[in-house]
Design a protein around this motif. Structure first.
Motif, mmCIF file in Angstrom:
data_model
loop_
_atom_site.group_PDB
_atom_site.id
_atom_site.type_symbol
_atom_site.label_atom_id
_atom_site.label_comp_id
_atom_site.label_asym_id
_atom_site.label_seq_id
_atom_site.Cartn_x
_atom_site.Cartn_y
_atom_site.Cartn_z
ATOM 1 N N THR A 89 0.850 -1.176 0.000
ATOM 2 C CA THR A 89 0.000 0.000 0.000
ATOM 3 C C THR A 89 0.893 1.235 0.000
ATOM 4 N N THR A 90 0.291 2.408 0.116
ATOM 5 C CA THR A 90 1.068 3.643 0.131
ATOM 6 C C THR A 90 1.030 4.264 1.527
ATOM 7 N N ILE A 91 1.943 5.176 1.764
ATOM 8 C CA ILE A 91 1.970 5.882 3.049
ATOM 9 C C ILE A 91 0.640 6.598 3.321
ATOM 10 N N PRO A 92 0.087 7.370 2.368
ATOM 11 C CA PRO A 92 -1.179 8.049 2.667
ATOM 12 C C PRO A 92 -2.342 7.092 2.914
ATOM 13 N N GLU A 93 -2.344 5.949 2.238
ATOM 14 C CA GLU A 93 -3.431 4.995 2.471
ATOM 15 C C GLU A 93 -3.322 4.349 3.847
ATOM 16 N N LEU A 94 -2.084 4.070 4.284
ATOM 17 C CA LEU A 94 -1.903 3.470 5.607
ATOM 18 C C LEU A 94 -2.185 4.483 6.711
ATOM 19 N N ALA A 95 -2.071 5.768 6.378
ATOM 20 C CA ALA A 95 -2.398 6.814 7.359
ATOM 21 C C ALA A 95 -3.881 6.793 7.724
ATOM 22 N N ASN A 96 -4.712 6.149 6.905
ATOM 23 C CA ASN A 96 -6.124 5.987 7.263
ATOM 24 C C ASN A 96 -6.287 5.060 8.461
ATOM 25 N N TYR A 97 -5.267 4.223 8.706
ATOM 26 C CA TYR A 97 -5.290 3.311 9.840
ATOM 27 C C TYR A 97 -4.571 3.902 11.057
ATOM 28 N N LEU A 170 -8.574 22.923 -11.370
ATOM 29 C CA LEU A 170 -8.360 21.618 -11.997
ATOM 30 C C LEU A 170 -8.848 20.489 -11.098
ATOM 31 N N LYS A 171 -9.499 19.518 -11.706
ATOM 32 C CA LYS A 171 -9.891 18.302 -10.989
ATOM 33 C C LYS A 171 -8.736 17.308 -11.105
ATOM 34 N N LEU A 172 -8.112 17.004 -9.970
ATOM 35 C CA LEU A 172 -6.938 16.144 -9.969
ATOM 36 C C LEU A 172 -7.212 14.869 -9.171
ATOM 37 N N ARG A 173 -6.883 13.753 -9.764
ATOM 38 C CA ARG A 173 -7.058 12.473 -9.075
ATOM 39 C C ARG A 173 -6.066 12.367 -7.937
ATOM 40 N N THR A 174 -6.551 11.917 -6.793
ATOM 41 C CA THR A 174 -5.688 11.628 -5.656
ATOM 42 C C THR A 174 -6.053 10.253 -5.107
ATOM 43 N N VAL A 175 -5.180 9.726 -4.280
ATOM 44 C CA VAL A 175 -5.559 8.553 -3.497
ATOM 45 C C VAL A 175 -6.555 9.019 -2.437
ATOM 46 N N PRO A 176 -7.374 8.112 -1.889
ATOM 47 C CA PRO A 176 -8.356 8.528 -0.881
ATOM 48 C C PRO A 176 -7.716 8.754 0.482
ATOM 49 N N TRP A 196 -7.085 3.047 -8.093
ATOM 50 C CA TRP A 196 -6.073 2.902 -9.131
ATOM 51 C C TRP A 196 -6.586 2.245 -10.411
ATOM 52 N N PRO A 197 -7.336 1.149 -10.357
ATOM 53 C CA PRO A 197 -7.784 0.513 -11.602
ATOM 54 C C PRO A 197 -8.713 1.380 -12.448
ATOM 55 N N GLU A 198 -9.276 2.443 -11.863
ATOM 56 C CA GLU A 198 -10.236 3.282 -12.577
ATOM 57 C C GLU A 198 -9.631 4.578 -13.119
ATOM 58 N N VAL A 199 -8.331 4.804 -12.862
ATOM 59 C CA VAL A 199 -7.717 6.082 -13.242
ATOM 60 C C VAL A 199 -7.638 6.244 -14.755
ATOM 61 N N TYR A 200 -7.297 5.179 -15.473
ATOM 62 C CA TYR A 200 -7.178 5.268 -16.943
ATOM 63 C C TYR A 200 -8.483 5.789 -17.549
ATOM 64 N N THR A 201 -9.597 5.210 -17.147
ATOM 65 C CA THR A 201 -10.898 5.622 -17.680
ATOM 66 C C THR A 201 -11.241 7.045 -17.260
#
Length: 350
Positions: A89-97, A170-176, A196-201
């Motif tokens: 996982t990533t640091i920001p995602e683990l920060a949710n825990y 600007l609308k910029l994609r971020t991790v949650p 992540w799997p939805e970013v391309y679309t």
């Protein structure tokens, strides 16, 4: 001749039976990227190391492309529950825990790879992080903090970003994750959390105007088909945190725990080297697809740092006293590493 044939047949059966013998332990490892990604390739390094060094006592089963879980949150929950065993996982995602971990994702804290690797190679520092994550989650054991694709930069579909003002609207994609979202807000943009799997679309259909990713991630996922501009502001080191189900790890005998730990280190070596090796080719792919790469001046980068200063205050307010203690600890680790590296420069110049 018949006896010889019978003997060969029996011998072959013995070898096949030995080869088919089930491993004593199995590690189930999902990930949400494709088989060309550095995560998958690094897991092949881990698998080869662990299986060979354990003489087949450990089997590693890798499930790419979201086969078992489609988002990082789902995968982490699966590891925590014991459904899966090992995940990045990533640091920001683990920060949710564990909220204090958000300190490690504040913008423009780490100056380069050498400093980042020095900080995360400090075993005492990592052990303290592991202890806190375990206390919060009960079952997520931090194995390493490696690299997950270089450095985060702003990449956009229609607008070249050179200054904070260019981000406005600007609308910029971020991790949650709050820190990443606050960073975009501080610059006047609209953070849009997308898995992540939805970013391309999302990029190709115009749901977002850009994303915050490293160049290796961009070209691995073919985002250059939509993204046409990137500014190398390097606002965050893309720390990849690999976690293992703690009960599974503790279930290994000591000699196999050592094999797993060594396998993680072998994987870490690959992950640290991969983006540095792959970046040159990735930038060429981006340019050939019509993309423009912009390196900000020192003044422009300072403007980004000043504009995102409120993110630090947001973190301090949101994480409380514990978060501020860990932010100070992180800054101390960074200063110690910078001092050590400066001493290396002086020694090497003699």
């Amino acid at each position: 001749m018949k006896l010889k044939a019978l003997g060969l047949s029996l011998l072959t059966s013995v070898f096949l039976a030995a080869g088919a013998q089930a491993a004593d332990y199995k590690l189930t490892v999902p990930h949400v990227t494709n088989i060309d990604s550095y995560n998958h390739q690094s897991l092949l390094v881990f698998k080869n190391f662990v299986e060979s060094r354990s003489n087949g006592a450990i089997e590693v089963e890798i499930y790419p492309s979201g086969q078992l879980c489609s988002t990082a949150r789902e995968c982490l929950a699966g590891v925590q529950a014991g459904m899966f065993d090992y995940f990045q996982t990533t640091i920001p995602e683990l920060a949710n825990y564990w909220a204090p971990m958000g300190a490690f994702d504040l913008p423009y804290m780490l100056r380069d790879d050498r400093v980042a690797e020095c900080v995360y190679d400090n075993e005492d520092f990592l052990a303290d992080i592991r202890t806190n994550i375990l206390e919060e989650t009960q079952n997520l054991r931090v194995m390493m903090v490696s690299n997950s694709g270089g450095w985060r930069n702003f990449a956009t579909t229609k607008t070249q970003i050179k200054s904070p003002d260019d981000v406005k609207g600007l609308k910029l994609r971020t991790v949650p994750a709050p820190i990443q979202q606050e960073l975009v807000k501080a610059l006047g943009g609209a953070p849009t959390p997308i898995s992540w799997p939805e970013v391309y679309t999302a990029l190709s259909t115009g749901v977002v105007d850009g994303t915050k990713n490293g160049i290796v991630d961009i070209t691995t996922m073919k985002f250059e088909e939509s993204l046409k501009y990137i500014v190398l502001d390097g606002h965050a080191y893309m720390g990849g945190v690999w976690v293992m189900n703690n009960e599974k790890f503790n279930g290994f005998p000591e000699e196999l725990q050592r094999v797993v730990i060594d396998g993680v280190q072998a994987q870490n070596q690959f992950l640290r080297a991969y983006p540095k090796w792959k970046e040159f080719d990735a930038y060429e792919v981006f340019r050939k697809a019509g993309g423009t790469v912009y390196t900000p001046t020192a003044e422009e980068k300072k403007a980004f740092q000043e504009a995102t200063a409120p993110v630090r205050e947001f973190f301090a307010n949101a994480s409380g006293e514990e978060g501020q203690v860990w932010l100070a600890r992180f800054e101390d680790e960074i200063k110690a590493c910078e001092t050590s590296i400066e001493a290396d420069y002086a020694t090497a110049a003699k």
